[in-house]
Write a protein that holds these residues in place. Structure first.
Motif, PDB file in Angstrom:
ATOM      1  N   VAL A 193       0.849  -1.194   0.000  1.00 23.11           N
ATOM      2  CA  VAL A 193       0.000   0.000   0.000  1.00 23.11           C
ATOM      3  C   VAL A 193       0.881   1.239   0.000  1.00 23.11           C
ATOM      4  N   GLN A 231      -4.900  -1.338  -1.964  1.00 18.89           N
ATOM      5  CA  GLN A 231      -4.682   0.068  -2.275  1.00 18.89           C
ATOM      6  C   GLN A 231      -6.008   0.824  -2.314  1.00 18.89           C
ATOM      7  N   ALA A 234      -7.163   1.733   1.101  1.00 15.37           N
ATOM      8  CA  ALA A 234      -6.450   2.913   1.610  1.00 15.37           C
ATOM      9  C   ALA A 234      -6.989   4.190   0.965  1.00 15.37           C
TER      10      ALA A 234
END
Length: 345
Positions: A193, A231, A234
């Protein structure tokens, strides 16, 4: 078709199914399947049990259910291969001649190689009058790159067309662009990430939606179809920090129709894939009538992946067990077979 060609096709389907199943397992950190490969496994013995269950007058449905719901898809294909070797008969044809209705549909689904099963669901969703966008969303928004590539191969082998062409021909506008992007099977799948990149993408989504007159759908398409699921999680968190509200709320405000449903499906799958499927199962049985095709599709395709997790999420969200809903909404051998896939028959 000659027996040599038929057997070659069966072996090919067997190998492709193994590949798809490996792709399914490798994409998740942990999962709780309800159907696992039986060990020790004797496909000839299972073939003999099925032959006996269907030979002569009457059918031993219990024996059929107990064999087919306690074997993996890969093992069922091996049983079918041995069945044809021993008896010179096609197992699916025999099952269809001995059963009927939704029970027959479920058994045929269980005996179909997974790539071919998904390909048929997608083909049926786009052929004929109208399009079943819900099926397209359920499949295309939840698959890994490997799964999409294998399904595309099966689709072309079965129908002589490219999946992308049929999706594009049967959808329109920004929803068509989203389906095309997902059909590429080119999403990042690493687990790293990049928090700074997540902040950049969150700002891009904000500027493409809430901070402008009109919506730049291409930015949402690019981010939600290409970033990895970790990802994206996030990015969604950063969006919450930036705006004080959830990305799902923004999508509801900025989009409508099938595109809205698809984008929200991606958000749900990123956050909690079992919950996404639990909601789909609930919808299939809620109200008058049952969407049996949806029910069968999810039970058959998720039982070796995360149906145990889905069942847990179902009970957590709705306060009742998935098994109790199946008991109340289905009947006969169809019901028993579905319960068998939950390990309850």
């Amino acid at each position: 078709m000659s027996s040599v060609t038929s057997n070659s096709s069966m072996r090919s389907a067997y190998r492709v199914t193994i590949g798809l199943r490996r792709g399914l397992k490798s994409f998740r950190y942990t999962s709780k399947p309800t159907v696992v490969p039986v060990n020790p496994f004797d496909p000839r013995e299972d073939a003999a049990v099925l032959r006996k269950a269907m030979k002569g007058f009457g059918t031993d449905e219990k024996a059929i259910i107990q064999v087919l719901t306690r074997r993996s898809n890969e093992q069922r294909l091996r049983i079918a291969f041995e069945f044809k070797t021993l008896y010179g008969k096609d197992l699916i044809s025999d099952l269809k001649s001995e059963t009927s209705g939704k029970f027959e549909d479920l058994l045929v689904a269980l005996m179909t190689p997974l790539p071919q099963f998904y390909a048929k669901e997608l083909h049926d969703a786009t052929s004929g009058i109208g399009t079943d966008e819900d099926v397209l969303i359920e499949v295309m928004c939840t698959m890994s790159n490997h799964e999409i590539q294998v399904i595309k191969q099966a689709y072309t082998a079965m129908y002589g067309n490219f999946l992308e062409d049929d999706l594009r021909g049967d959808t329109s506008g920004n929803f068509k662009r989203l389906m095309t992007s997902l059909c590429m099977g080119n999403r990042a799948e690493d687990f790293h990430v990049d928090q700074e990149k997540a902040r950049e993408d969150a700002r891009s989504l904000l500027q493409a939606g809430e901070l402008r007159l009109g919506t730049d759908e291409s930015v949402f398409n690019a981010v939600l179809c290409s970033r990895s699921f970790p990802q994206l999680a996030a990015i969604f968190q950063e969006y919450q920090f930036l705006t004080g509200h959830d990305i799902d709320d923004a999508i509801k405000a900025e989009f409508s129709g099938d595109l809205e449903k698809a984008l929200r499906a991606i958000v749900k799958v990123v956050r909690n894939k079992p919950l996404f499927f639990a909601e789909r199962l609930h919808k299939s049985m809620k109200g008058l009538g049952t969407n049996d095709r949806q029910l069968i599709r999810i039970m058959v395709t998720r039982c070796e992946v995360d149906l145990g997790d889905i069942s847990d999420m179902f009970q957590s969200k709705y306060g009742e067990t998935l098994a109790s809903w199946i008991e109340g909404d289905c009947s006969g051998h169809y019901k028993k077979c579905l319960l068998g896939l939950l390990g309850l028959y």
